[in-house]
Enzyme design. Structure first.
Site, PDB file in Angstrom:
ATOM      1  N   ASP A  37       5.498  10.595   9.818  1.00 40.66           N
ATOM      2  CA  ASP A  37       4.047  11.171  10.119  1.00 40.66           C
ATOM      3  C   ASP A  37       3.142  10.533   9.268  1.00 40.66           C
ATOM      4  O   ASP A  37       1.913  10.999   8.960  1.00 40.66           O
ATOM      5  CB  ASP A  37       4.054  12.551   9.739  1.00 40.66           C
ATOM      6  CG  ASP A  37       4.446  13.075   8.366  1.00 40.66           C
ATOM      7  OD1 ASP A  37       5.038  12.102   7.720  1.00 40.66           O
ATOM      8  OD2 ASP A  37       4.471  14.281   8.129  1.00 40.66           O
ATOM      9  N   ASP A 261      -0.237 -18.400  -0.389  1.00 44.02           N
ATOM     10  CA  ASP A 261      -1.386 -18.475   0.655  1.00 44.02           C
ATOM     11  C   ASP A 261      -1.725 -16.878   0.598  1.00 44.02           C
ATOM     12  O   ASP A 261      -0.852 -16.089   1.363  1.00 44.02           O
ATOM     13  CB  ASP A 261      -0.561 -19.004   1.939  1.00 44.02           C
ATOM     14  CG  ASP A 261      -1.491 -19.088   3.150  1.00 44.02           C
ATOM     15  OD1 ASP A 261      -2.707 -18.523   2.963  1.00 44.02           O
ATOM     16  OD2 ASP A 261      -1.235 -19.786   4.209  1.00 44.02           O
ATOM     17  N   GLU A 417      -5.330 -25.263   0.939  1.00 41.31           N
ATOM     18  CA  GLU A 417      -6.155 -24.526   2.338  1.00 41.31           C
ATOM     19  C   GLU A 417      -7.369 -24.102   1.710  1.00 41.31           C
ATOM     20  O   GLU A 417      -7.694 -23.364   0.756  1.00 41.31           O
ATOM     21  CB  GLU A 417      -5.427 -23.407   2.962  1.00 41.31           C
ATOM     22  CG  GLU A 417      -5.950 -22.824   3.780  1.00 41.31           C
ATOM     23  CD  GLU A 417      -5.373 -21.903   4.531  1.00 41.31           C
ATOM     24  OE1 GLU A 417      -4.352 -21.333   4.120  1.00 41.31           O
ATOM     25  OE2 GLU A 417      -5.691 -21.403   5.742  1.00 41.31           O
TER      26      GLU A 417
END
Ligand code: GLY
Ligand code: MN
Ligand code: MN
Length: 447
Positions: A37, A261, A417
């Site tokens: 739940d 990353d 990046e």
């Protein structure tokens, strides 16, 4: 009205594209059960949020071509609100969100068929919401049942992702502001992780990938980000060569490189930054050699990112530098791999560089939007870059142990990046709050 007017402007722009007799239905994302739940932390649907700024679950937006906007949302319910939190409710929604009317979501099935009567075209996001197609069929069935009473049923189904993807591809000022702030938070968190790495090793303490993951999370949440935009990659040593590695329990050792990353999500917008750094704060010779090739490849890709360039241009620019670098340092043997042109033409760089150099970035880390377009001759070609598009620039080199590969480079994985906004002048890197130069990285890890 309490949300910025930009949401109403976006709804109006969508309405203007629906065509005569058009109506669009945009649901938000469902809550999802994690186990038994317990739910996963709720994340709204990006299209729905783009048009409303509304983050509650169980909500739908209906927009007509005439520009009428209707929201269905969770009704006020004192009992449920004690457990799950305050709901906006349909009574307050028009004022708060600037929609024309609002109803309880419990009325969805009763009201929707009526809204589809005598409409020509029905738009909804195709293949993005499990069960939506069935629901639409049911509503259309109810409309068709009234055809003998003179009611007309929509005859065209259209993918709402089409116009919305195009709109989302060009970021407006509010979006760019949010993305810049998301990048600032992520950059600071990367610095925090780098400094923790060097500090723990200097102190002779155990250093695991999860220790650095914890620093990232701390940096994100402390600055107000809601959650990471995607599962953070924290890869020590050889793990950096696994592209979708996740932060785990692996020890990070003196002499290893660490590839992180990671980017936070802030107010619905992702950032996506990768840095690779020496765990102890000092690059070894072979690490620096490969790092500088990747950095030069990234610089070439950045130079190729500008209005009217094609999406593939930064990738091609990066590949040219990587291919030359691989030949120069002996990752590729000139006798078998040939010239740099041969390496590029025959994709001989792929054992060490196997992914694309970027992707669209926005509300979703791999954001929506077509990567190709039709040219004047009807051929499908790489997309032309326009001002306000945001993309990542993320070349890398990943060296697995192999015969004929210099051992000094084995198990080194490097990616750099950054996130770039396309501008008329070129591109703006919005993630450089964390440096990329080897000297600058060493300096901040010393301090
Ligand atoms: N973090 C996912 C990517 O760089 O594409
Ligand atoms: Mn990326
Ligand atoms: Mn990334």
């Amino acid at each position: 009205m309490t949300t910025p007017p930009v949401y109403a402007e976006r709804r109006a722009r969508l309405a203007a594209q629906l065509g005569a007799g058009g109506v669009a239905i945009i649901p938000t994302a469902p809550a999802r059960i994690r186990n038994r739940d317990s739910d996963y932390l709720y994340r709204h649907d990006s299209y729905f949020f783009y048009l409303t700024g509304f983050t509650e679950p169980n909500a739908w937006l209906v927009i007509t071509a005439e520009g009428r906007c209707t929201l269905l949302c969770q009704p006020k319910d004192l009992e449920r609100e004690i457990w799950d939190g305050i709901r906006l409710g349909p009574e307050a929604a028009p004022q708060a969100l600037g929609v024309d009317e609002a109803h309880s979501v419990d009325e969805l099935d009763r009201l929707m068929p009526g809204w589809l009567e005598n409409r020509q075209r029905l738009w909804y996001p195709f293949a993005t919401h499990s069960g939506l197609e069935t629901q639409v069929e049911r509503w259309l069935g109810s409309v068709r049942a009234k055809v003998r009473q003179g009611v007309a049923c929509p005859t065209e189904l259209m993918d709402a992702c089409g116009p919305l993807d195009e709109m989302r591809l060009i970021k407006d000022a509010l979006e760019l502001d949010t993305m810049r702030r998301a990048c600032d938070i992520s950059a600071a968190a990367h610095i925090r992780a780098m400094q923790t790495s060097a500090r723990r090793l200097r102190a002779g303490r155990d250093l695991r990938e999860f220790h650095l993951d914890a620093e990232l999370l701390h940096g994100f949440r402390e600055a107000g980000s809601q959650y990471p935009a995607y599962g953070s990659i924290v890869a020590g040593g050889a793990n950096a060569c696994v592209l979708h590695y996740r932060a785990d329990v692996a020890p990070i050792r003196d002499g290893d490189l660490v590839l992180i990353d990671a980017g936070c999500e802030l107010d619905g917008y992702a950032s996506d930054i990768t840095r690779t750094f020496p765990a102890n704060g000092r690059f070894t010779g072979p690490q620096r050699t490969l790092y500088d090739i990747v950095l030069a490849a990234q610089a070439a890709a950045v130079d190729a990112t500008r209005v009217d360039a094609r999406f593939v241009d930064p990738h091609n620019a990066a590949v040219a530098v990587l291919a030359q670098g691989m030949l120069d340092v002996g990752l590729l043997d000139r006798n078998t791999a040939g010239t740099v042109d041969d390496v590029i033409e025959h994709r001989r760089y792929t054992p060490f560089y196997m992914h694309r150099t970027g992707h669209w970035l926005g509300m979703d880390v791999h954001d929506c939007g077509a990567y190709t377009e039709l040219n004047a001759s009807g051929e499908r070609v790489s997309r032309t870059l326009k001002a306000g598009m945001v993309l990542t620039i993320e070349p890398g080199i990943y060296v697995r142990p192999a015969e004929n590969v210099p051992e000094a480079f084995w198990n080194i994985g490097i990616r750099i990046e950054d996130d770039a906004v396309v501008t008329p002048q070129g591109c703006e890197l919005i993630s450089r709050g964390v440096p990329v130069d080897t000297d600058a990285i060493e300096a901040l890890m010393r301090d």
